[in-house]
Write a protein that holds these residues in place. Structure first.
Motif, PDB file in Angstrom:
ATOM      1  N   GLU A  52      42.554  43.117  47.384  1.00 63.09           N
ATOM      2  CA  GLU A  52      41.100  43.286  47.267  1.00 63.09           C
ATOM      3  C   GLU A  52      40.577  42.512  46.056  1.00 63.09           C
ATOM      4  OE1 GLU A  52      37.417  44.602  48.545  1.00 63.09           O
ATOM      5  OE2 GLU A  52      39.323  44.728  49.575  1.00 63.09           O
ATOM      6  N   VAL A  53      41.255  42.646  44.935  1.00 65.64           N
ATOM      7  CA  VAL A  53      40.852  41.921  43.715  1.00 65.64           C
ATOM      8  C   VAL A  53      40.951  40.417  43.944  1.00 65.64           C
ATOM      9  CG1 VAL A  53      41.528  41.434  41.318  1.00 65.64           C
ATOM     10  CG2 VAL A  53      41.383  43.796  42.125  1.00 65.64           C
ATOM     11  N   ASN A  54      41.998  39.969  44.621  1.00 65.94           N
ATOM     12  CA  ASN A  54      42.139  38.540  44.918  1.00 65.94           C
ATOM     13  C   ASN A  54      40.985  38.027  45.764  1.00 65.94           C
ATOM     14  OD1 ASN A  54      44.506  38.253  43.473  1.00 65.94           O
ATOM     15  ND2 ASN A  54      45.823  38.527  45.252  1.00 65.94           N
ATOM     16  N   LEU A  55      40.583  38.783  46.766  1.00 65.30           N
ATOM     17  CA  LEU A  55      39.449  38.374  47.603  1.00 65.30           C
ATOM     18  C   LEU A  55      38.158  38.295  46.787  1.00 65.30           C
ATOM     19  CD1 LEU A  55      40.160  40.434  50.860  1.00 65.30           C
ATOM     20  CD2 LEU A  55      40.230  37.936  50.625  1.00 65.30           C
ATOM     21  N   ILE A  56      37.949  39.266  45.938  1.00 67.31           N
ATOM     22  CA  ILE A  56      36.725  39.284  45.116  1.00 67.31           C
ATOM     23  C   ILE A  56      36.712  38.119  44.136  1.00 67.31           C
ATOM     24  CG2 ILE A  56      35.486  40.586  43.331  1.00 67.31           C
ATOM     25  CD1 ILE A  56      36.359  43.154  44.876  1.00 67.31           C
ATOM     26  N   THR A  57      37.839  37.863  43.480  1.00 64.60           N
ATOM     27  CA  THR A  57      37.876  36.758  42.511  1.00 64.60           C
ATOM     28  C   THR A  57      37.730  35.396  43.171  1.00 64.60           C
ATOM     29  OG1 THR A  57      40.300  36.771  42.512  1.00 64.60           O
ATOM     30  CG2 THR A  57      39.196  38.018  40.777  1.00 64.60           C
ATOM     31  N   LYS A  58      38.081  35.295  44.455  1.00 64.34           N
ATOM     32  CA  LYS A  58      37.883  34.048  45.204  1.00 64.34           C
ATOM     33  C   LYS A  58      36.449  33.926  45.717  1.00 64.34           C
ATOM     34  CE  LYS A  58      42.539  33.672  47.106  1.00 64.34           C
ATOM     35  NZ  LYS A  58      43.318  33.756  48.358  1.00 64.34           N
ATOM     36  N   GLY A  59      35.645  34.976  45.531  1.00 65.73           N
ATOM     37  CA  GLY A  59      34.282  34.957  46.030  1.00 65.73           C
ATOM     38  C   GLY A  59      34.171  35.327  47.493  1.00 65.73           C
ATOM     39  N   GLU A  60      35.211  35.882  48.065  1.00 66.38           N
ATOM     40  CA  GLU A  60      35.228  36.290  49.476  1.00 66.38           C
ATOM     41  C   GLU A  60      34.701  37.720  49.595  1.00 66.38           C
ATOM     42  OE1 GLU A  60      36.031  34.458  52.059  1.00 66.38           O
ATOM     43  OE2 GLU A  60      36.802  32.709  50.996  1.00 66.38           O
ATOM     44  N   TYR A  61      33.425  37.907  49.262  1.00 64.26           N
ATOM     45  CA  TYR A  61      32.849  39.252  49.205  1.00 64.26           C
ATOM     46  C   TYR A  61      32.763  39.911  50.578  1.00 64.26           C
ATOM     47  CZ  TYR A  61      31.678  37.586  44.585  1.00 64.26           C
ATOM     48  OH  TYR A  61      31.761  37.071  43.321  1.00 64.26           O
TER      49      TYR A  61
END
Length: 138
Positions: free
Chosen positions: A87-96
């Motif tokens: 989840e954190v990886n998706l958020i940091t990639k901007g994949e909201y």
């Protein structure tokens, strides 16, 4: 001491199962949602609810075995920490959008799996009661 051996033994199996499913390459899946972890957590939720359901009243098993299956096997098989990391990886990639859908699907599908497993385990219990009544009538 026996319960620790059951938890450890079943935990070993659960860890191997998780590792195996985590490494499956879903070739046709190109989305951002970590599908492997989603599958692991949903199936783990199903089996945990199923085990608790069928052992609640109908099928009695030793407490050590139940702990081994639930805490050991399913505890190491399911993976909240991986869900959080992904989840954190998706958020940091901007994949909201993917991050939101991942959390939503994880919760929704796990709740549905728990509901289905509970319904199945209750159905199994009822069928066994009916069989026992028929046997008594003979």
């Amino acid at each position: 001491m026996k319960k620790y051996l059951y938890i450890g033994g079943f935990g070993f199996i659960g860890a191997i199962m998780r590792f195996t499913i985590k490494n499956i390459n879903f070739q046709n899946y190109i989305g951002q949602i970590p599908i492997n972890t989603l599958i692991i957590n949903v199936t783990g939720s199903f089996f945990l609810a199923f085990i608790f359901g069928v052992t609640k009243e109908r099928y009695k098993i030793k407490e050590e075995v139940k702990l081994g299956i639930t805490t050991g096997l399913l505890g190491t098989y399911t993976t909240f920490s991986s869900l959080c990391k992904e989840e954190v990886n998706l958020i940091t990639k901007g994949e909201y959008y993917s991050a939101s859908m991942y959390i939503f699907l994880s919760l929704l599908l796990s709740i549905i799996a728990i509901y289905v497993a509970t319904a199945i385990s209750k159905s199994i219990g009822k069928k066994n009661e009916e069989i026992a009544e028929e046997y008594k009538a003979l």
